[in-house]
Design a protein around this motif. Structure first.
Motif, PDB file in Angstrom:
ATOM      1  N   HIS A 292     -12.686  -3.308   1.067  1.00 37.55           N
ATOM      2  CA  HIS A 292     -12.818  -2.184   0.137  1.00 37.55           C
ATOM      3  C   HIS A 292     -13.419  -2.593  -1.208  1.00 37.55           C
ATOM      4  O   HIS A 292     -13.195  -1.942  -2.225  1.00 37.55           O
TER       5      HIS A 292
ATOM      6  N   SER B  94       0.814  -1.225   0.000  1.00 33.72           N
ATOM      7  CA  SER B  94       0.000   0.000   0.000  1.00 33.72           C
ATOM      8  C   SER B  94       0.842   1.267   0.000  1.00 33.72           C
ATOM      9  O   SER B  94       0.534   2.227   0.706  1.00 33.72           O
TER      10      SER B  94
ATOM     11  N   THR C  14      -3.384   2.286   6.306  1.00 35.66           N
ATOM     12  CA  THR C  14      -4.568   3.011   5.858  1.00 35.66           C
ATOM     13  C   THR C  14      -4.505   3.452   4.405  1.00 35.66           C
ATOM     14  O   THR C  14      -5.517   3.900   3.857  1.00 35.66           O
ATOM     15  N   ASP C  15      -3.364   3.362   3.758  1.00 30.09           N
ATOM     16  CA  ASP C  15      -3.263   3.740   2.354  1.00 30.09           C
ATOM     17  C   ASP C  15      -3.809   2.669   1.422  1.00 30.09           C
ATOM     18  O   ASP C  15      -3.806   2.856   0.205  1.00 30.09           O
TER      19      ASP C  15
ATOM     20  N   ARG D 200      -6.603   3.973  -0.837  1.00 28.00           N
ATOM     21  CA  ARG D 200      -6.055   4.964  -1.769  1.00 28.00           C
ATOM     22  C   ARG D 200      -5.292   4.286  -2.897  1.00 28.00           C
ATOM     23  O   ARG D 200      -5.331   4.733  -4.049  1.00 28.00           O
ATOM     24  N   THR D 201      -4.600   3.203  -2.569  1.00 29.07           N
ATOM     25  CA  THR D 201      -3.874   2.460  -3.602  1.00 29.07           C
ATOM     26  C   THR D 201      -4.851   1.831  -4.579  1.00 29.07           C
ATOM     27  O   THR D 201      -4.644   1.867  -5.798  1.00 29.07           O
TER      28      THR D 201
ATOM     29  N   SER E  23       2.029   5.595  -7.629  1.00 31.61           N
ATOM     30  CA  SER E  23       1.692   6.667  -8.560  1.00 31.61           C
ATOM     31  C   SER E  23       2.923   7.117  -9.340  1.00 31.61           C
ATOM     32  O   SER E  23       2.863   7.328 -10.561  1.00 31.61           O
TER      33      SER E  23
ATOM     34  N   GLU F 122      -7.890   2.915  -5.249  1.00 27.37           N
ATOM     35  CA  GLU F 122      -8.481   4.007  -6.021  1.00 27.37           C
ATOM     36  C   GLU F 122      -7.541   4.458  -7.140  1.00 27.37           C
ATOM     37  O   GLU F 122      -7.988   4.744  -8.255  1.00 27.37           O
ATOM     38  N   LEU F 123      -6.256   4.531  -6.838  1.00 30.70           N
ATOM     39  CA  LEU F 123      -5.276   4.918  -7.850  1.00 30.70           C
ATOM     40  C   LEU F 123      -5.303   3.956  -9.024  1.00 30.70           C
ATOM     41  O   LEU F 123      -5.368   4.377 -10.191  1.00 30.70           O
TER      42      LEU F 123
ATOM     43  N   VAL G 105       1.124   4.048  -1.850  1.00 27.90           N
ATOM     44  CA  VAL G 105       0.376   4.701  -2.920  1.00 27.90           C
ATOM     45  C   VAL G 105       1.176   5.783  -3.630  1.00 27.90           C
ATOM     46  O   VAL G 105       1.083   5.946  -4.852  1.00 27.90           O
TER      47      VAL G 105
END
Length: 232
Positions: free
Chosen positions: A214, A139, A177-178, A181-182, A145, A184-185, A141
């Protein structure tokens, strides 16, 4: 080695993910929670301790640059690459490069320096992992990216057929917690192939439904139904 037809590689990752090779010098065999504690402790190591470590490895530049990349020693990475640019391509016994090491620990400045020095963004480990796989598994992120911006293969599959999306989807609440976000990326990338299946036959969405909290994020890539009334 042959595995039974119902062998599930992701279940093995979830139960024994902490045993994934993380470099020739890493002998860690504890739990994920314990591993994060160790990471925090290593992050608090004094400059004196790090310099002593570097001194013990000074006659082994390949081992040193792998260690330096893993431990965010940017100045050491620069110094070693200035002396021997070919070190950017060195590997440990599991096929991990300095870029893999920096990626799974989230050290974006080191990742940037290694890519600038010619590191292969899509280098494969013995198990077929790219640096993007490593970043997504843990994770990271920001690193993920960055790697995508520099040509990382979004849909690359490991020897077991796992994509970065599979690995991100398998992260549960026990992970950092990422994780969302990972996901979503990756799900926001226009060339993503979410339909790809692992060798065990699962898509990343199916993995998320089975193991992760998720799974709702996969609505981002589901076929939309046009609800606008037709005026024909």
């Amino acid at each position: 080695m042959e595995f039974p037809e119902d062998f599930n590689q992701l279940e093995l990752l979830n139960t024994h993910g902490h045993l994934i090779p993380r470099g020739a010098s890493s002998l860690w065999t504890g739990s994920k929670d314990e591993e994060e504690e160790v990471e925090e402790e290593n992050g608090d190591q004094s400059e004196e301790w790090c310099l002593e470590k570097e001194e013990t490895l000074k006659d082994h530049p390949k081992v040193l640059i792998l260690w330096a990349a893993e431990n965010n020693r940017l100045s050491t990475v620069h110094r070693l690459l200035t002396a021997d640019p070919s070190l950017v391509h060195c590997r440990d016994e599991d096929g991990y490069t300095p870029l893999h090491r920096a990626a799974y620990n989230g050290h974006v400045d080191v990742v940037s320096a290694l890519i600038a020095a010619g590191s292969k963004v899509n280098a494969r480990t013995n198990d077929g992992w790219t640096p993007l796989h490593s970043a997504c598994r843990w994770s990271r992120v920001v690193v993920a990216s960055f790697l995508l911006q520099y040509g990382a293969e979004l849909n690359a599959q490991t020897n077991g057929g796992l994509t970065p999306l599979h690995l991100a989807a398998s992260n549960t609440t026990a992970f950092r917690t990422d994780a969302p976000r990972t996901l979503e990326l990756l799900l926001s990338q226009p060339h993503l192939k979410p339909e790809l299946r692992s060798n065990s036959g699962e898509t990343a969405s199916e993995v998320a439904w089975r193991t992760g909290p998720h799974h709702a994020l996969f609505e981002m890539v589901e076929d939309c139904v046009n609800v606008v009334p037709s005026h024909e």
